[in-house]
Write a protein that holds these residues in place. Sequence first.
Motif, PDB file in Angstrom:
ATOM      1  N   HIS A  52      43.427  43.124  41.135  1.00 38.46           N
ATOM      2  CA  HIS A  52      43.276  42.512  42.453  1.00 38.46           C
ATOM      3  C   HIS A  52      42.226  41.414  42.415  1.00 38.46           C
ATOM      4  N   ALA A  53      41.125  41.671  41.726  1.00 43.25           N
ATOM      5  CA  ALA A  53      40.024  40.701  41.683  1.00 43.25           C
ATOM      6  C   ALA A  53      40.475  39.394  41.047  1.00 43.25           C
ATOM      7  N   ALA A  54      41.162  39.495  39.903  1.00 43.45           N
ATOM      8  CA  ALA A  54      41.554  38.281  39.181  1.00 43.45           C
ATOM      9  C   ALA A  54      42.556  37.460  39.990  1.00 43.45           C
ATOM     10  N   VAL A  55      43.592  38.140  40.558  1.00 38.36           N
ATOM     11  CA  VAL A  55      44.639  37.409  41.285  1.00 38.36           C
ATOM     12  C   VAL A  55      44.075  36.796  42.565  1.00 38.36           C
ATOM     13  N   SER A  56      43.262  37.578  43.313  1.00 40.57           N
ATOM     14  CA  SER A  56      42.756  37.038  44.584  1.00 40.57           C
ATOM     15  C   SER A  56      41.728  35.933  44.342  1.00 40.57           C
ATOM     16  N   GLN A  57      40.952  36.062  43.273  1.00 40.34           N
ATOM     17  CA  GLN A  57      40.004  34.992  42.945  1.00 40.34           C
ATOM     18  C   GLN A  57      40.747  33.688  42.630  1.00 40.34           C
ATOM     19  N   VAL A 116      50.656  31.840  54.732  1.00 42.56           N
ATOM     20  CA  VAL A 116      49.560  30.891  54.921  1.00 42.56           C
ATOM     21  C   VAL A 116      48.282  31.624  55.342  1.00 42.56           C
ATOM     22  N   PHE A 117      48.434  32.584  56.265  1.00 37.96           N
ATOM     23  CA  PHE A 117      47.279  33.335  56.751  1.00 37.96           C
ATOM     24  C   PHE A 117      46.640  34.133  55.612  1.00 37.96           C
ATOM     25  N   ALA A 118      47.469  34.755  54.771  1.00 36.96           N
ATOM     26  CA  ALA A 118      46.942  35.541  53.650  1.00 36.96           C
ATOM     27  C   ALA A 118      46.169  34.645  52.686  1.00 36.96           C
ATOM     28  N   ILE A 119      46.713  33.463  52.406  1.00 36.25           N
ATOM     29  CA  ILE A 119      46.043  32.543  51.481  1.00 36.25           C
ATOM     30  C   ILE A 119      44.721  32.068  52.070  1.00 36.25           C
ATOM     31  N   LEU A 120      44.714  31.771  53.381  1.00 33.62           N
ATOM     32  CA  LEU A 120      43.473  31.341  54.032  1.00 33.62           C
ATOM     33  C   LEU A 120      42.418  32.453  53.978  1.00 33.62           C
ATOM     34  N   LEU A 121      42.853  33.695  54.216  1.00 34.10           N
ATOM     35  CA  LEU A 121      41.922  34.828  54.135  1.00 34.10           C
ATOM     36  C   LEU A 121      41.273  34.890  52.749  1.00 34.10           C
ATOM     37  N   LEU A 122      42.112  34.736  51.710  1.00 33.85           N
ATOM     38  CA  LEU A 122      41.600  34.815  50.334  1.00 33.85           C
ATOM     39  C   LEU A 122      40.676  33.643  50.034  1.00 33.85           C
ATOM     40  N   ALA A 123      41.032  32.461  50.554  1.00 31.67           N
ATOM     41  CA  ALA A 123      40.258  31.273  50.232  1.00 31.67           C
ATOM     42  C   ALA A 123      38.951  31.213  51.006  1.00 31.67           C
ATOM     43  N   LEU A 124      38.947  31.742  52.234  1.00 35.40           N
ATOM     44  CA  LEU A 124      37.781  31.559  53.101  1.00 35.40           C
ATOM     45  C   LEU A 124      36.845  32.766  53.146  1.00 35.40           C
TER      46      LEU A 124
ATOM     47  N   LEU B  37      60.611  36.508  51.478  1.00 34.70           N
ATOM     48  CA  LEU B  37      60.020  37.501  52.395  1.00 34.70           C
ATOM     49  C   LEU B  37      59.154  38.480  51.608  1.00 34.70           C
ATOM     50  N   ALA B  38      59.658  38.892  50.434  1.00 31.55           N
ATOM     51  CA  ALA B  38      58.892  39.820  49.594  1.00 31.55           C
ATOM     52  C   ALA B  38      57.600  39.146  49.107  1.00 31.55           C
ATOM     53  N   PHE B  39      57.677  37.857  48.813  1.00 29.81           N
ATOM     54  CA  PHE B  39      56.505  37.096  48.362  1.00 29.81           C
ATOM     55  C   PHE B  39      55.427  37.076  49.457  1.00 29.81           C
ATOM     56  N   ALA B  40      55.835  36.856  50.709  1.00 27.39           N
ATOM     57  CA  ALA B  40      54.885  36.847  51.821  1.00 27.39           C
ATOM     58  C   ALA B  40      54.258  38.234  51.993  1.00 27.39           C
ATOM     59  N   TRP B  41      55.090  39.270  51.855  1.00 25.34           N
ATOM     60  CA  TRP B  41      54.587  40.647  51.941  1.00 25.34           C
ATOM     61  C   TRP B  41      53.554  40.901  50.840  1.00 25.34           C
ATOM     62  N   TRP B  42      53.828  40.437  49.628  1.00 30.35           N
ATOM     63  CA  TRP B  42      52.913  40.615  48.488  1.00 30.35           C
ATOM     64  C   TRP B  42      51.597  39.879  48.737  1.00 30.35           C
ATOM     65  N   LEU B  43      51.661  38.663  49.290  1.00 30.81           N
ATOM     66  CA  LEU B  43      50.444  37.904  49.599  1.00 30.81           C
ATOM     67  C   LEU B  43      49.607  38.624  50.654  1.00 30.81           C
ATOM     68  N   LEU B  46      47.850  41.449  49.049  1.00 28.78           N
ATOM     69  CA  LEU B  46      46.735  40.931  48.247  1.00 28.78           C
ATOM     70  C   LEU B  46      45.534  40.626  49.139  1.00 28.78           C
ATOM     71  N   ALA B  47      45.805  40.007  50.310  1.00 29.37           N
ATOM     72  CA  ALA B  47      44.721  39.622  51.213  1.00 29.37           C
ATOM     73  C   ALA B  47      44.124  40.828  51.934  1.00 29.37           C
ATOM     74  N   SER B  48      44.869  41.952  51.969  1.00 34.98           N
ATOM     75  CA  SER B  48      44.386  43.126  52.706  1.00 34.98           C
ATOM     76  C   SER B  48      43.408  43.968  51.898  1.00 34.98           C
ATOM     77  N   GLY B  49      43.223  43.651  50.630  1.00 32.88           N
ATOM     78  CA  GLY B  49      42.231  44.363  49.845  1.00 32.88           C
ATOM     79  C   GLY B  49      42.803  45.118  48.656  1.00 32.88           C
ATOM     80  N   PRO B  50      41.909  45.628  47.782  1.00 30.79           N
ATOM     81  CA  PRO B  50      42.335  46.256  46.525  1.00 30.79           C
ATOM     82  C   PRO B  50      43.271  47.444  46.726  1.00 30.79           C
ATOM     83  N   GLU B  51      43.032  48.279  47.786  1.00 31.14           N
ATOM     84  CA  GLU B  51      43.866  49.476  47.951  1.00 31.14           C
ATOM     85  C   GLU B  51      45.306  49.093  48.301  1.00 31.14           C
ATOM     86  N   SER B  52      45.457  48.183  49.274  1.00 32.14           N
ATOM     87  CA  SER B  52      46.827  47.814  49.669  1.00 32.14           C
ATOM     88  C   SER B  52      47.521  47.051  48.540  1.00 32.14           C
TER      89      SER B  52
END
Lengths: 127, 131
Positions: A52-57, A116-124, B37-43, B46-52
């Motif tokens: 998770h750390a490597a991909v999100s970084q 887009v929201f997920a990427i912004l969360l990771l970036a910001l 759609l699966a790609f957006a779910w995966w992102l 990823l943004a929700s944290g290590p557990e998710s």
Amino acid sequence: MSLRTPLGKVLGRGSAGEGVGHWWVQRVTAVALVPLTLWFAVSLLGLPLQSHAAVSQWLGRPWVAVFTILLAVTLSWHSWLGVQVVVEDYVHGKGAKTTLLLLSTFLHFAAAVAAVFAILLLALSPA
Amino acid sequence: MNPRPLSPHLGVYKFMYTMALSILHRITGVAASVGFLAFAWWLMALASGPESYASAMRCLSSPLAKLLLVGFTFSFVFHFCNGIRHLVWDTGRGLERAQARRSGAVVVVAALGITVLVIWLGCAALARGAP
């Protein structure tokens, strides 16, 4: 005698009420997606995907975030137009066609905003 | 209102493999849309944290998910290669029958080769970085 109005001719509009905009945007997004998807796929395949750390970084890096947002928006747009054409060509019942087009539109917008929201969360977010 | 004939008239053509590729372009395009759609779910995972993220990756490691991933990969790669063929056609080149058949064969071989390569590299990438 032509039944087309002079204004309709100038705007390049046919009976569908729109010009070549749909066709053209489908091509423009396709051209943009060639380098964007190549770059993203090659980068992703080089990452330790279980970390998770490597991909999100990686995704949170400024230029990576910018180009991944461009990828998500372009992909969603291209996909939305493509699914629309397929539905319009093969689903002839009015109710089913409208339902599917609405569903596709909602899903594409939701997925694009989520990406887009997920990427912004990771970036910001503070690392 | 009478039911009037609507384009495309699927029943009036003799079956050719270039036609199969054209249909496959649409099918793989729709499949790639589901993949998006699966790609957006995966992102989002990823943004929700290590557990998710870990549970999303567990979800992706099930046999059914693996089969779907292989399908999405082929769909995406084929649509990518055949899409470039379409973009070349849009410039007015390569539209002769023999040329279109040859480019179709090139696309099939390229798509299969790149799919195998991506799956091989993808398996390696999925095996790296386990916590």
